[in-house]
Design an enzyme around this catalytic site. Structure first.
Site, short mmCIF file in Angstrom:
data_model
loop_
_atom_site.label_atom_id
_atom_site.label_comp_id
_atom_site.label_asym_id
_atom_site.label_seq_id
_atom_site.Cartn_x
_atom_site.Cartn_y
_atom_site.Cartn_z
CE LYS A 66 40.41 51.43 50.87
NZ LYS A 66 40.23 50.26 50.01
CG ASP A 103 42.53 47.44 49.19
OD1 ASP A 103 42.13 46.77 50.15
OD2 ASP A 103 42.38 48.68 49.10
CB ALA A 154 36.45 56.07 27.10
CG MET A 214 37.26 43.94 43.07
SD MET A 214 38.23 45.18 42.18
CE MET A 214 38.77 46.21 43.50
N GLY A 237 33.62 39.59 46.34
CA GLY A 237 34.80 40.17 46.96
C GLY A 237 34.98 39.90 48.44
#
Ligand code: ATR
Length: 272
Positions: A66, A103, A154, A214, A237
């Site tokens: 992608k 998406d 994080a 998902m 998903g």
């Protein structure tokens, strides 16, 4: 000449996209040929060029191409620019390649279809990789009260949230900082693939909350099982897969297929 489309991936043999697009074509009366093509890992652009030379008019792009698809496009939709990824390639009349990502809109349509109200909702998104980056703009466009992105690393969630701050109330951090309750929790990590569960507090879900993964499979993911045991409504998903395909089909053919019977058929196939 047949209108040729395909999905590029690696691996791609088990892709459900050819079956989904065949069903859309039958339903809308469009004559298309849609195949699955395994592009070489080191030459995605070449695979697209060859497909075009053989009459290809457009393609879906899945893992791991992608971002490469994003880089080869001559022009990009605004949502693809922000996502940094492309799952839909369209050959323009002038031979230029246009890239879009469907998406995020696929996820939002599937959430709406399954009865989730996003406006005013407190939303938690788990993960900060490409899959999550691709859905943040359409989620924020629905006007949630706030959106928290939590990730194992994080710093990645913080950086991702910063990229989208102008679009809404969004913050990022680690799993340890997650404090509910939330009306919607979306798992966009690939932890489900390994059967792992991100470390999350037990009191994550508001009454009536929805947990969405998902990923999908014949069995509920470990995240959906965990969420169901804590009182959340659950959805996987598979619907997002069908909805993103429908939006790609619309971009290519200008017709919107009815997704419900196609999703039902896929679900029957998964459970068989
Ligand atoms: P994708 O394109 O599927 O988003 P990715 O960009 O590699 O793939 O991102 C994978 C995401 O799943 C990341 O958020 C990753 O967390 P890190 O950024 O900390 O690596 C998350 N992830 C993968 N395996 C995980 C696990 N076992 N537990 C929790 N998070 C996991």
């Amino acid at each position: 000449m047949t209108n040729r489309y395909c999905v590029f991936g690696h691996p791609v043999a088990h892709s459900k996209s050819p079956a989904i697009h065949a069903a859309f074509a039958a339903q809308t009366g469009e004559t298309i040929e849609y195949t699955a093509i395994e592009a070489p890992l080191d030459d995605f652009a070449g695979a697209w060029r060859r497909f075009v030379a053989e009459g290809g008019r457009g393609a879906n792009v899945t893992v791991p191409f992608k971002e490469e698809a994003f880089r080869l496009c001559d022009t990009l939709s605004e949502r693809a620019q922000r996502a940094g990824a492309v799952n839909t390639l369209i050959l323009g009349g002038n031979g230029a390649t246009y890239g879009d990502t469907t998406d995020g809109v696929g996820l939002v349509r599937d959430l709406v279809r399954s009865g989730v109200t996003l406006a005013g909702a407190r939303v938690l998104v788990l993960g900060a990789g490409g899959a999550v980056r691709g859905v943040l703009e359409p989620l924020l466009a629905e006007g949630p009260a706030n959106l928290v992105v939590a990730n194992r690393t994080a710093a990645k969630a913080e950086a991702l949230a910063a990229d989208f701050r102008e679009l809404g109330d969004i913050e990022g951090g680690g799993f340890d900082a997650v404090a509910g309750p939330f009306d919607l929790v979306i798992n966009g990590t690939s932890a489900s693939l390994a059967g792992d569960l991100p470390p999350l507090p037990d009191d994550l879900f508001a009454p009536g909350a929805t947990a969405y993964d998902m990923m999908y499979g014949a069995e509920p993911t470990v995240f959906l099982r965990w969420a169901g045991e804590r009182g959340a409504r659950t959805a996987d998903g598979l619907g997002m897969l069908v909805e993103q395909a429908a939006e790609s089909f619309y971009q290519w053919r200008g017709k919107r297929p009815d997704t419900a019977p196609v999703l039902a058929e896929l679900r029957r196939g998964l459970e068989a």
